[in-house]
Design an enzyme around this catalytic site. Structure first.
Site, mmCIF file in Angstrom:
data_model
loop_
_atom_site.group_PDB
_atom_site.id
_atom_site.type_symbol
_atom_site.label_atom_id
_atom_site.label_comp_id
_atom_site.label_asym_id
_atom_site.label_seq_id
_atom_site.Cartn_x
_atom_site.Cartn_y
_atom_site.Cartn_z
ATOM 1 N N ASN A 246 0.791 -1.232 0.000
ATOM 2 C CA ASN A 246 0.000 0.000 0.000
ATOM 3 C C ASN A 246 0.822 1.279 0.000
ATOM 4 O OD1 ASN A 246 -2.286 -1.474 -0.041
ATOM 5 N ND2 ASN A 246 -2.976 -0.983 2.012
ATOM 6 N N GLU B 50 -3.209 -0.682 -7.810
ATOM 7 C CA GLU B 50 -4.546 -0.868 -7.247
ATOM 8 C C GLU B 50 -5.174 0.513 -7.082
ATOM 9 O OE1 GLU B 50 -5.100 -3.547 -3.757
ATOM 10 O OE2 GLU B 50 -5.900 -1.757 -2.793
ATOM 11 N N TRP C 175 -10.134 -7.293 12.518
ATOM 12 C CA TRP C 175 -9.454 -7.009 11.245
ATOM 13 C C TRP C 175 -7.942 -7.080 11.443
ATOM 14 C CZ3 TRP C 175 -6.381 -2.491 10.687
ATOM 15 C CH2 TRP C 175 -5.691 -2.463 9.455
ATOM 16 N N ARG D 7 -14.993 -2.210 6.865
ATOM 17 C CA ARG D 7 -14.642 -3.527 6.349
ATOM 18 C C ARG D 7 -15.893 -4.313 5.991
ATOM 19 N NH1 ARG D 7 -10.700 -1.496 5.381
ATOM 20 N NH2 ARG D 7 -8.582 -1.837 6.094
ATOM 21 N N ASP E 17 -7.787 -11.347 -3.475
ATOM 22 C CA ASP E 17 -7.634 -10.304 -2.480
ATOM 23 C C ASP E 17 -7.866 -10.876 -1.076
ATOM 24 O OD1 ASP E 17 -7.249 -7.552 -1.773
ATOM 25 O OD2 ASP E 17 -9.389 -7.478 -1.330
ATOM 26 N N HIS F 293 -0.997 2.726 9.609
ATOM 27 C CA HIS F 293 -2.122 2.712 8.666
ATOM 28 C C HIS F 293 -2.658 4.130 8.466
ATOM 29 C CE1 HIS F 293 -5.740 0.782 6.875
ATOM 30 N NE2 HIS F 293 -4.948 -0.258 6.737
ATOM 31 N N SER G 291 2.854 -2.044 4.978
ATOM 32 C CA SER G 291 3.869 -3.100 5.110
ATOM 33 C C SER G 291 5.234 -2.639 4.600
ATOM 34 C CB SER G 291 3.418 -4.340 4.344
ATOM 35 O OG SER G 291 3.242 -4.039 2.967
HETATM 36 C C1 FAD Z 1 -5.835 -7.836 7.248
HETATM 37 C C2 FAD Z 1 -4.734 -6.854 6.986
HETATM 38 C C3 FAD Z 1 -4.609 -6.297 5.737
HETATM 39 C C4 FAD Z 1 -3.575 -5.419 5.468
HETATM 40 N N1 FAD Z 1 -3.441 -4.983 4.192
HETATM 41 C C5 FAD Z 1 -2.308 -4.367 3.819
HETATM 42 C C6 FAD Z 1 -2.030 -4.185 2.437
HETATM 43 O O1 FAD Z 1 -2.800 -4.572 1.557
HETATM 44 N N2 FAD Z 1 -0.867 -3.566 2.101
HETATM 45 C C7 FAD Z 1 0.023 -3.160 3.040
HETATM 46 O O2 FAD Z 1 1.076 -2.632 2.659
HETATM 47 N N3 FAD Z 1 -0.213 -3.316 4.365
HETATM 48 C C8 FAD Z 1 -1.353 -3.929 4.775
HETATM 49 N N4 FAD Z 1 -1.593 -4.175 6.118
HETATM 50 C C9 FAD Z 1 -0.767 -3.476 7.136
HETATM 51 C C10 FAD Z 1 0.569 -4.123 7.471
HETATM 52 O O3 FAD Z 1 0.368 -5.460 7.751
HETATM 53 C C11 FAD Z 1 1.198 -3.407 8.671
HETATM 54 O O4 FAD Z 1 1.304 -2.053 8.364
HETATM 55 C C12 FAD Z 1 2.583 -3.920 9.046
HETATM 56 O O5 FAD Z 1 2.579 -5.310 9.216
HETATM 57 C C13 FAD Z 1 3.111 -3.260 10.327
HETATM 58 O O6 FAD Z 1 4.398 -3.754 10.591
HETATM 59 P P1 FAD Z 1 5.003 -3.902 12.073
HETATM 60 O O7 FAD Z 1 6.327 -4.535 11.934
HETATM 61 O O8 FAD Z 1 4.890 -2.615 12.767
HETATM 62 O O9 FAD Z 1 4.007 -4.899 12.826
HETATM 63 P P2 FAD Z 1 3.875 -6.479 12.635
HETATM 64 O O10 FAD Z 1 4.177 -6.849 11.242
HETATM 65 O O11 FAD Z 1 2.560 -6.857 13.194
HETATM 66 O O12 FAD Z 1 5.039 -7.075 13.558
HETATM 67 C C14 FAD Z 1 5.028 -7.011 14.965
HETATM 68 C C15 FAD Z 1 5.814 -8.205 15.483
HETATM 69 O O13 FAD Z 1 6.143 -8.068 16.867
HETATM 70 C C16 FAD Z 1 5.940 -9.306 17.524
HETATM 71 N N5 FAD Z 1 5.701 -9.004 18.941
HETATM 72 C C17 FAD Z 1 4.678 -8.281 19.443
HETATM 73 N N6 FAD Z 1 4.810 -8.150 20.775
HETATM 74 C C18 FAD Z 1 5.961 -8.788 21.122
HETATM 75 C C19 FAD Z 1 6.620 -8.989 22.371
HETATM 76 N N7 FAD Z 1 6.134 -8.487 23.490
HETATM 77 N N8 FAD Z 1 7.770 -9.710 22.377
HETATM 78 C C20 FAD Z 1 8.269 -10.223 21.211
HETATM 79 N N9 FAD Z 1 7.667 -10.061 20.009
HETATM 80 C C21 FAD Z 1 6.530 -9.341 19.963
HETATM 81 C C22 FAD Z 1 4.742 -9.895 16.796
HETATM 82 O O14 FAD Z 1 4.642 -11.266 17.009
HETATM 83 C C23 FAD Z 1 5.050 -9.511 15.355
HETATM 84 O O15 FAD Z 1 5.855 -10.452 14.720
HETATM 85 C C24 FAD Z 1 -2.650 -5.044 6.470
HETATM 86 C C25 FAD Z 1 -2.790 -5.599 7.739
HETATM 87 C C26 FAD Z 1 -3.813 -6.511 7.997
HETATM 88 C C27 FAD Z 1 -3.929 -7.119 9.345
#
Ligand code: FAD
Ligand code: SF4
Ligand code: SF4
Lengths: 612, 150
Positions: free
Chosen positions: A60, A125, A216, A247, A335, A372, A419
């Site tokens: 995204n 998209e 979600w 959603r 999707d 987000h 992501s």
């Molecule tokens: C259904 C859905 C659809 C989405 N659609 C899109 C899309 O189409 N395109 C897009 O680009 N993005 C999309 N996203 C958003 C994207 O997934 C997030 O923006 C991104 O994953 C955030 O990254 P992050 O590393 O911050 O969190 P995360 O990827 O969630 O990583 C956090 C990590 O920390 C670990 N963790 C948490 N607490 C602890 C702890 N206390 N000790 C050790 N480990 C811990 C977790 O297990 C996890 O592995 C979507 C998300 C969802 C749920």
């Protein structure tokens, strides 16, 4: 089962959480810090952990600068408007100028990106989104991170950060529970990068019973990112900026591909388009943001909520009008099969063929996230060449605690990363952490005494002892006068937040009186956490997840109380201050919790323009 | 209950236990003899299919959340890391069937070069705003940009 051993791990860089941001941090820290010991600690298994565990069908955040599609300036304007003026433009710009390189790296690693056959460019998209075949997005990214890190500790949940005992303003590591081996883990590190994701189950979800896991955002997003930082004394921002997403009802299927790529339209129960109907009423309350293009996410929610309140729900998304070819049907089905299979199951179980019948839409419960259409999280330094003075203190993405960095959902003010941007922000933090180590603490060992570590150990394993005591006071079952279980605590939390802090049951509306009462109840819940019981290691993980959710909730509540206006209608309404107040509140609300006194301070910080 | 395990197929290998992001696939001694996996906390299951895709015995299946899914539906998956594809079979309550197959990866598993396999960066690069592989990987004539309007 338990806690007989303490495992101590010394390292240079500790990455907490191996999701998108954590994988980026590990990769980049290794690229710049060839001789450093880089450790990732992950509570799940890195191959399928975090919000991308089941895959994604789009990236995204992608500029397309190679094809002159967008510039970082365009992206800043977009994110700023969508967030009703309040983003850290330095952080947003920084993501935008690097994110394309991240996406090109993903493609080289093997992530299938969809091409437009005519233009030979990535298939769009929407303006910022590109389509991928993303079932294996997370395993691919995890492969790169795993090979680049020195060690990955899976199934270790971090419960607390350690601050340095000689220099309290500095980070020294983290402690946690080995959920498989029952060990108490002590990580001593020169720099820590928290990448622990967002928070669900803070507000009562719409699903009930068995379906409660169907939120979600992922149920394993437990607010660790916020709680770990808050309790370490780091400054937080925008915690009142809760996210409500529209959603597909019940399955929580995302709408992006349907609205943007397939051009499906939404209507009320009677087939009428309602989205722009309330524009003048919205303008009276929320000002010129109603003219922003695209129409801000929160205002779209607001229009939908007005229509629902007027009794013209269900709101439909007309999938049946756009799936006229097999290609489009596959796009629509993939999707969800790539990222929300529950939605496919809803269709199958309820006999909804999207080619034939429309689906219902509904706004979700509020979530706390930084990546987000929202930006709650840590207040961090930006990069040297972009940040205004007050937003730069030496190292990109460093929090107000020396040596403590954040990325992804953890970092506030930098919306619309998604992501690819979260991974990119992990990379920024990874490089900066290496620079910090080499310039500031190369020869300095983190100072952590045995006494302090032992105190944490007692505290962390207390729920197991509490359970044993509680169990002995009753014949059998789950009702004990002495302790509560994590799932009971989650329900209490969701009830408080849902009813007092603007959950879906009150149409996301709250006021000062409600918030005051909510805070009183939340503080009692926080006290009751000392009586949490855990039967086994799994429950012990749940106990600490609850702890993190409650601390996150308190920050959310206090911020919501402090901001005396309605800045993001459709996410949250202050009924006592129903309008957006640009004159007084075009500022960030920030907070700091003082771990030594337990007191909170709340204050504002200016929001500076970088891009015209 | 979101996921459930066929006792005749499960051999207790524990792969689902290793992968479940929610830590809810556990092993237990079963009345069917031997250790078998089961979902210990269905209301914390995201129906993410990570365990389903991982199970070598194809012993795990999904029954949509009871609070909103009528019975008699099925969504099954096969993920093939040799062919690099994922295929889905969908059966509606009314009997309608649909099948879909999508690619999952364009390179062999295990082929990603780690960060340390690239030539070490220079001191000058370290002091700049560039990330690994930049400016090359930006593929943009402008290279790494900074704000021009300030
Ligand atoms: C259904 C859905 C659809 C989405 N659609 C899109 C899309 O189409 N395109 C897009 O680009 N993005 C999309 N996203 C958003 C994207 O997934 C997030 O923006 C991104 O994953 C955030 O990254 P992050 O590393 O911050 O969190 P995360 O990827 O969630 O990583 C956090 C990590 O920390 C670990 N963790 C948490 N607490 C602890 C702890 N206390 N000790 C050790 N480990 C811990 C977790 O297990 C996890 O592995 C979507 C998300 C969802 C749920
Ligand atoms: S992966 Fe399959 S076979 Fe192995 S324990 Fe789990 S259900 Fe049983
Ligand atoms: S579907 Fe996902 S959350 Fe549910 S048991 Fe399997 S791996 Fe765990």
């Amino acid at each position: 089962m338990l806690l007989l051993k303490t495992k101590t791990v010394d390292c240079d860089v500790l990455v907490v959480g191996g999701g998108m941001a954590g994988c980026g941090a590990a990769y980049e820290a290794r690229y710049w810090g060839r001789d450093l010991k880089i450790v990732v600690v992950e509570k799940g298994h890195i191959e399928r952990s975090g919000a991308v565990a089941m895959g994604l069908s789009a990236i995204n955040c992608y500029m397309g600068m190679r094809w002159n599609e967008n510039t970082p300036e365009d992206f800043v304007r977009y994110a700023r408007n969508d967030l009703m003026g309040l983003v850290r433009e330095d952080l947003v710009f920084d993501i935008a100028r690097h994110v394309d390189a991240t996406v090109h790296l993903f493609e080289e690693w093997g992530l299938p990106i969809v091409y437009d056959e005519q233009t030979k460019r990535y298939k769009r998209e929407g303006r910022w989104q590109i389509l991928i075949h993303g079932e294996s997005y997370k395993p691919i990214v995890a492969e790169a991170a795993t090979k680049s890190a020195t060690e990955v500790y899976n199934r270790v949940m971090v419960t607390h950060l350690l601050t340095d005992e000689e220099d309290g303003g500095r980070i020294a590591g983290a402690v946690g529970i080995g959920v498989r081996d029952g060990a108490f883990y002590v990580f001593r590190a020169k720099a820590v990068i928290v990448c622990a994701g967002g928070a669900t189950h803070v507000f009562r979800p719409r699903s009930v019973g068995e379906g409660a896991g169907r939120t979600w955002y992922s149920p394993w997003s437990t607010g660790s990112a916020y709680a770990l930082l808050v309790e370490a004394g780091a400054e937080m921002t925008q915690m009142e900026n809760k996210l409500v997403v529209t959603r597909f009802k019940d399955g929580y299927g995302p709408v992006g591909a349907w609205f943007l790529a397939l051009k499906a339209k939404a209507s009320n129960a009677y087939g009428e388009d309602y989205e722009m109907k309330y524009k003048e009423e919205q303008r009276a309350l929320y000002g010129d943001y109603v003219d922003a293009k695209p129409f801000p996410t929160c205002l779209r929610n607001d229009a939908m909520l007005r229509e629902i309140r007027a009794g013209r729900s269900p709101i439909y998304i007309h999938t049946e009008k756009v799936l006229d070819t097999r290609e489009k049907e596959e796009l629509g089905q993939e999707d969800f099969l790539d990222m929300t299979m529950s939605q496919t199951i809803v269709w199958a179980s309820q006999n909804i063929d999207p080619k034939v019948r429309p689906s219902e839409l509904l706004p979700s419960e509020p979530y706390i996230m930084g990546s987000h259409a929202t930006c709650s999280g840590a207040w961090v330094s930006g990069p040297a060449d972009l940040s205004p003075k007050e937003c730069f203190w030496g190292y990109n993405r460093m929090t107000t605690v020396q040596g403590l960095f954040g990325a992804g959902d953890t970092v506030g003010g930098s919306a619309h990363k998604f992501s690819s941007g979260s991974f990119t922000e992990g990379r920024l933090a990874g490089k900066a952490a290496v620079a910090y180590i080499s310039e500031r603490v190369a020869d300095r060992k983190p100072s952590v005494t045995e006494k302090k570590v032992e105190a944490f150990r007692d505290e962390i394993f207390q729920p197991v002892k509490t359970f044993r005591l509680g169990r002995n006071m009753i014949t059998k079952g789950t009702v004990s006068p002495f302790c509560i279980y994590p799932d009971q605590g989650v329900v209490r939390l969701e009830k408080i937040m849902g009813e007092y802090v603007g959950g879906w049951g009150s149409f996301y509306t709250t006021n000062e009186v409600l918030l005051g009462r909510g805070l009183e109840l939340l503080e009692m819940l926080r006290e009751d956490l000392d009586h949490l019981g855990a039967e086994d290691l799994h429950q012990l993980q749940r106990a600490w997840e609850l702890h993190h959710r409650v601390v996150t909730a308190e920050a959310v509540l206090r911020h919501t109380l402090f901001r005396k206006e309605t800045r993001w209608p459709g996410y949250c309404y202050r009924s006592d201050y129903p309008a957006l107040d640009e004159k007084n509140w075009h500022v960030f609300v920030n907070s700091r919790y003082d771990p030594s006194t337990g007191g909170w301070s709340l204050f504002t910080r200016p929001c500076t323009r970088l891009v015209s | 209950m979101p996921t459930y395990v066929d006792p005749n197929k499960c051999d207790g290998c524990g792969k689902c236990v290793d992968i479940c992001p929610s830590d809810i696939m556990h092993l237990s001694n079963s009345v069917f003899g031997g250790r078998k996996a089961y979902n210990v906390e269905p209301d914390y299951c995201w129906e993410c299919y990570s365990c389903v895709k991982e199970c070598p015995q194809h012993a795990i299946d999904m029954r949509g959340y009871a609070d909103f899914n009528p019975l008699n539906h099925k969504l099954t998956v096969l993920r093939d890391k040799e062919k690099n594809s994922v295929s889905w079979k969908l059966k509606y309550r009314n009997g309608t069937k649909k099948e879909f197959e999508f690619p999952i990866r364009t390179t062999p598993w295990g082929s990603i070069p780690p960060a340390q396999s690239h030539p070490a960066p220079t001191r000058e690069q370290f002091g700049s705003q560039l990330l690994a592989h930049e400016p090359e990987y930006l593929k943009s004539e402008r290279g790494l940009v900074t704000v021009t309007t300030r």
